[in-house]
Motif scaffolding. Sequence first.
Motif, PDB file in Angstrom:
ATOM      1  N   TYR A   1      63.427  46.312  57.920  1.00 19.44           N
ATOM      2  CA  TYR A   1      63.205  47.745  58.135  1.00 19.44           C
ATOM      3  C   TYR A   1      61.999  47.940  59.035  1.00 19.44           C
ATOM      4  O   TYR A   1      60.891  47.558  58.682  1.00 19.44           O
ATOM      5  CB  TYR A   1      62.981  48.424  56.778  1.00 19.44           C
ATOM      6  CG  TYR A   1      62.650  49.892  56.833  1.00 19.44           C
ATOM      7  CD1 TYR A   1      63.661  50.832  56.967  1.00 19.44           C
ATOM      8  CD2 TYR A   1      61.342  50.339  56.741  1.00 19.44           C
ATOM      9  CE1 TYR A   1      63.373  52.193  56.990  1.00 19.44           C
ATOM     10  CE2 TYR A   1      61.050  51.700  56.769  1.00 19.44           C
ATOM     11  CZ  TYR A   1      62.064  52.614  56.893  1.00 19.44           C
ATOM     12  OH  TYR A   1      61.778  53.954  56.928  1.00 19.44           O
ATOM     13  N   ASP A   2      62.218  48.491  60.211  1.00 19.07           N
ATOM     14  CA  ASP A   2      61.133  48.783  61.147  1.00 19.07           C
ATOM     15  C   ASP A   2      60.265  47.545  61.391  1.00 19.07           C
ATOM     16  O   ASP A   2      59.039  47.620  61.396  1.00 19.07           O
ATOM     17  CB  ASP A   2      60.301  49.957  60.633  1.00 19.07           C
ATOM     18  CG  ASP A   2      59.594  50.698  61.762  1.00 19.07           C
ATOM     19  OD1 ASP A   2      60.067  50.627  62.917  1.00 19.07           O
ATOM     20  OD2 ASP A   2      58.564  51.338  61.484  1.00 19.07           O
ATOM     21  N   GLY A   3      60.923  46.383  61.530  1.00 15.31           N
ATOM     22  CA  GLY A   3      60.222  45.140  61.803  1.00 15.31           C
ATOM     23  C   GLY A   3      59.668  44.421  60.591  1.00 15.31           C
ATOM     24  O   GLY A   3      59.147  43.319  60.694  1.00 15.31           O
ATOM     25  N   GLU A   4      59.776  45.012  59.403  1.00 19.13           N
ATOM     26  CA  GLU A   4      59.237  44.412  58.185  1.00 19.13           C
ATOM     27  C   GLU A   4      60.375  43.901  57.300  1.00 19.13           C
ATOM     28  O   GLU A   4      61.309  44.625  56.983  1.00 19.13           O
ATOM     29  CB  GLU A   4      58.434  45.466  57.411  1.00 19.13           C
ATOM     30  CG  GLU A   4      57.858  44.969  56.113  1.00 19.13           C
ATOM     31  CD  GLU A   4      57.135  46.067  55.348  1.00 19.13           C
ATOM     32  OE1 GLU A   4      56.971  45.895  54.127  1.00 19.13           O
ATOM     33  OE2 GLU A   4      56.754  47.089  55.944  1.00 19.13           O
ATOM     34  N   VAL A   5      60.281  42.626  56.916  1.00 22.32           N
ATOM     35  CA  VAL A   5      61.278  42.064  56.008  1.00 22.32           C
ATOM     36  C   VAL A   5      61.046  42.663  54.631  1.00 22.32           C
ATOM     37  O   VAL A   5      59.955  42.549  54.068  1.00 22.32           O
ATOM     38  CB  VAL A   5      61.175  40.521  55.943  1.00 22.32           C
ATOM     39  CG1 VAL A   5      62.187  39.970  54.944  1.00 22.32           C
ATOM     40  CG2 VAL A   5      61.390  39.910  57.317  1.00 22.32           C
ATOM     41  N   LEU A   6      62.059  43.321  54.104  1.00 26.30           N
ATOM     42  CA  LEU A   6      61.931  43.950  52.791  1.00 26.30           C
ATOM     43  C   LEU A   6      62.078  42.912  51.691  1.00 26.30           C
ATOM     44  O   LEU A   6      62.773  41.910  51.851  1.00 26.30           O
ATOM     45  CB  LEU A   6      62.999  45.026  52.623  1.00 26.30           C
ATOM     46  CG  LEU A   6      62.950  46.175  53.625  1.00 26.30           C
ATOM     47  CD1 LEU A   6      64.108  47.125  53.386  1.00 26.30           C
ATOM     48  CD2 LEU A   6      61.628  46.904  53.551  1.00 26.30           C
ATOM     49  N   ASP A   7      61.429  43.162  50.581  1.00 26.66           N
ATOM     50  CA  ASP A   7      61.539  42.295  49.410  1.00 26.66           C
ATOM     51  C   ASP A   7      62.840  42.634  48.692  1.00 26.66           C
ATOM     52  O   ASP A   7      62.853  43.119  47.569  1.00 26.66           O
ATOM     53  CB  ASP A   7      60.330  42.487  48.498  1.00 26.66           C
ATOM     54  CG  ASP A   7      60.329  41.526  47.328  1.00 26.66           C
ATOM     55  OD1 ASP A   7      60.966  40.467  47.426  1.00 26.66           O
ATOM     56  OD2 ASP A   7      59.699  41.846  46.308  1.00 26.66           O
ATOM     57  N   LEU A   8      63.932  42.425  49.404  1.00 26.13           N
ATOM     58  CA  LEU A   8      65.261  42.762  48.907  1.00 26.13           C
ATOM     59  C   LEU A   8      66.198  41.656  49.353  1.00 26.13           C
ATOM     60  O   LEU A   8      66.449  41.492  50.545  1.00 26.13           O
ATOM     61  CB  LEU A   8      65.711  44.104  49.491  1.00 26.13           C
ATOM     62  CG  LEU A   8      67.172  44.491  49.285  1.00 26.13           C
ATOM     63  CD1 LEU A   8      67.452  44.767  47.822  1.00 26.13           C
ATOM     64  CD2 LEU A   8      67.520  45.703  50.123  1.00 26.13           C
ATOM     65  N   ARG A   9      66.673  40.869  48.436  1.00 20.31           N
ATOM     66  CA  ARG A   9      67.619  39.796  48.728  1.00 20.31           C
ATOM     67  C   ARG A   9      68.902  40.108  47.969  1.00 20.31           C
ATOM     68  O   ARG A   9      68.885  40.228  46.751  1.00 20.31           O
ATOM     69  CB  ARG A   9      67.058  38.446  48.294  1.00 20.31           C
ATOM     70  CG  ARG A   9      65.708  38.102  48.843  1.00 20.31           C
ATOM     71  CD  ARG A   9      65.650  37.302  50.077  1.00 20.31           C
ATOM     72  NE  ARG A   9      66.516  36.134  50.038  1.00 20.31           N
ATOM     73  CZ  ARG A   9      66.877  35.497  51.135  1.00 20.31           C
ATOM     74  NH1 ARG A   9      66.463  35.902  52.296  1.00 20.31           N
ATOM     75  NH2 ARG A   9      67.660  34.449  51.062  1.00 20.31           N
ATOM     76  N   VAL A  10      69.976  40.294  48.716  1.00 18.81           N
ATOM     77  CA  VAL A  10      71.271  40.579  48.103  1.00 18.81           C
ATOM     78  C   VAL A  10      72.320  39.655  48.700  1.00 18.81           C
ATOM     79  O   VAL A  10      72.163  39.171  49.825  1.00 18.81           O
ATOM     80  CB  VAL A  10      71.706  42.055  48.281  1.00 18.81           C
ATOM     81  CG1 VAL A  10      70.759  42.997  47.573  1.00 18.81           C
ATOM     82  CG2 VAL A  10      71.792  42.428  49.739  1.00 18.81           C
ATOM     83  N   ASP A  11      73.392  39.435  47.954  1.00 17.48           N
ATOM     84  CA  ASP A  11      74.432  38.554  48.486  1.00 17.48           C
ATOM     85  C   ASP A  11      75.097  39.228  49.685  1.00 17.48           C
ATOM     86  O   ASP A  11      75.045  40.445  49.856  1.00 17.48           O
ATOM     87  CB  ASP A  11      75.436  38.153  47.400  1.00 17.48           C
ATOM     88  CG  ASP A  11      76.251  39.318  46.880  1.00 17.48           C
ATOM     89  OD1 ASP A  11      76.938  39.985  47.668  1.00 17.48           O
ATOM     90  OD2 ASP A  11      76.221  39.543  45.662  1.00 17.48           O
ATOM     91  N   ASP A  12      75.695  38.417  50.531  1.00 15.60           N
ATOM     92  CA  ASP A  12      76.286  38.917  51.768  1.00 15.60           C
ATOM     93  C   ASP A  12      77.352  39.978  51.523  1.00 15.60           C
ATOM     94  O   ASP A  12      77.479  40.926  52.296  1.00 15.60           O
ATOM     95  CB  ASP A  12      76.891  37.761  52.564  1.00 15.60           C
ATOM     96  CG  ASP A  12      75.856  36.911  53.272  1.00 15.60           C
ATOM     97  OD1 ASP A  12      74.647  37.212  53.168  1.00 15.60           O
ATOM     98  OD2 ASP A  12      76.255  35.940  53.952  1.00 15.60           O
ATOM     99  N   ARG A  13      78.115  39.852  50.456  1.00 18.15           N
ATOM    100  CA  ARG A  13      79.160  40.831  50.158  1.00 18.15           C
ATOM    101  C   ARG A  13      78.556  42.210  49.907  1.00 18.15           C
ATOM    102  O   ARG A  13      78.992  43.205  50.475  1.00 18.15           O
ATOM    103  CB  ARG A  13      79.982  40.367  48.955  1.00 18.15           C
ATOM    104  CG  ARG A  13      81.098  41.306  48.587  1.00 18.15           C
ATOM    105  CD  ARG A  13      82.036  40.713  47.541  1.00 18.15           C
ATOM    106  NE  ARG A  13      83.071  41.669  47.183  1.00 18.15           N
ATOM    107  CZ  ARG A  13      84.081  42.022  47.946  1.00 18.15           C
ATOM    108  NH1 ARG A  13      84.208  41.492  49.143  1.00 18.15           N
ATOM    109  NH2 ARG A  13      84.975  42.907  47.543  1.00 18.15           N
ATOM    110  N   ALA A  14      77.542  42.263  49.073  1.00 15.01           N
ATOM    111  CA  ALA A  14      76.882  43.542  48.787  1.00 15.01           C
ATOM    112  C   ALA A  14      76.204  44.083  50.039  1.00 15.01           C
ATOM    113  O   ALA A  14      76.274  45.280  50.326  1.00 15.01           O
ATOM    114  CB  ALA A  14      75.873  43.371  47.658  1.00 15.01           C
ATOM    115  N   LEU A  15      75.548  43.207  50.806  1.00 19.41           N
ATOM    116  CA  LEU A  15      74.851  43.656  52.017  1.00 19.41           C
ATOM    117  C   LEU A  15      75.834  44.207  53.044  1.00 19.41           C
ATOM    118  O   LEU A  15      75.533  45.179  53.737  1.00 19.41           O
ATOM    119  CB  LEU A  15      74.015  42.525  52.608  1.00 19.41           C
ATOM    120  CG  LEU A  15      73.111  42.909  53.772  1.00 19.41           C
ATOM    121  CD1 LEU A  15      72.116  44.001  53.372  1.00 19.41           C
ATOM    122  CD2 LEU A  15      72.365  41.678  54.291  1.00 19.41           C
TER     123      LEU A  15
END
Length: 127
Positions: free
Chosen positions: A6-20
């Motif tokens: 988000y706006d150049g910042e990696v969010l502390d949000l890891r989700v599986d590829d299907r959900a993403l």
Amino acid sequence: MGQLIYDGEVLDLRVDDRALTHLQIVIVNMLRRDHRFVFSWKDDVLHGDGRSSIWLHPNVSLRFTFGGSRVPAINRSWLEDLYAAATSGAGLVLTPEPPDTSTADDSAWSQAVVPGGVPSSTAGDTE
């Protein structure tokens, strides 16, 4: 596992590829329609077990990164649930995947196109 930048910042949000993939379809289509909304998620227990939110608008820079190269089958019922959340006062929250009960006669929204230009009705063929 995928990530959202988000706006150049990696969010502390890891989700599986299907959900993403489902989030990507909803977020991109909302932004294409010039909508502004909040997206919230529960933080990982390793980082305090809190929650985080970002404000999404058409001028923000977003990048979706996926761990795998295959596009998953699209669950139109899940898209409908996520879209309803995004347009609510509470904003978009990733919910568990429901059974896909959609039909060809569902709303135009549920017939979104998956990334790469494959219609959702044939996306299951890629899995």
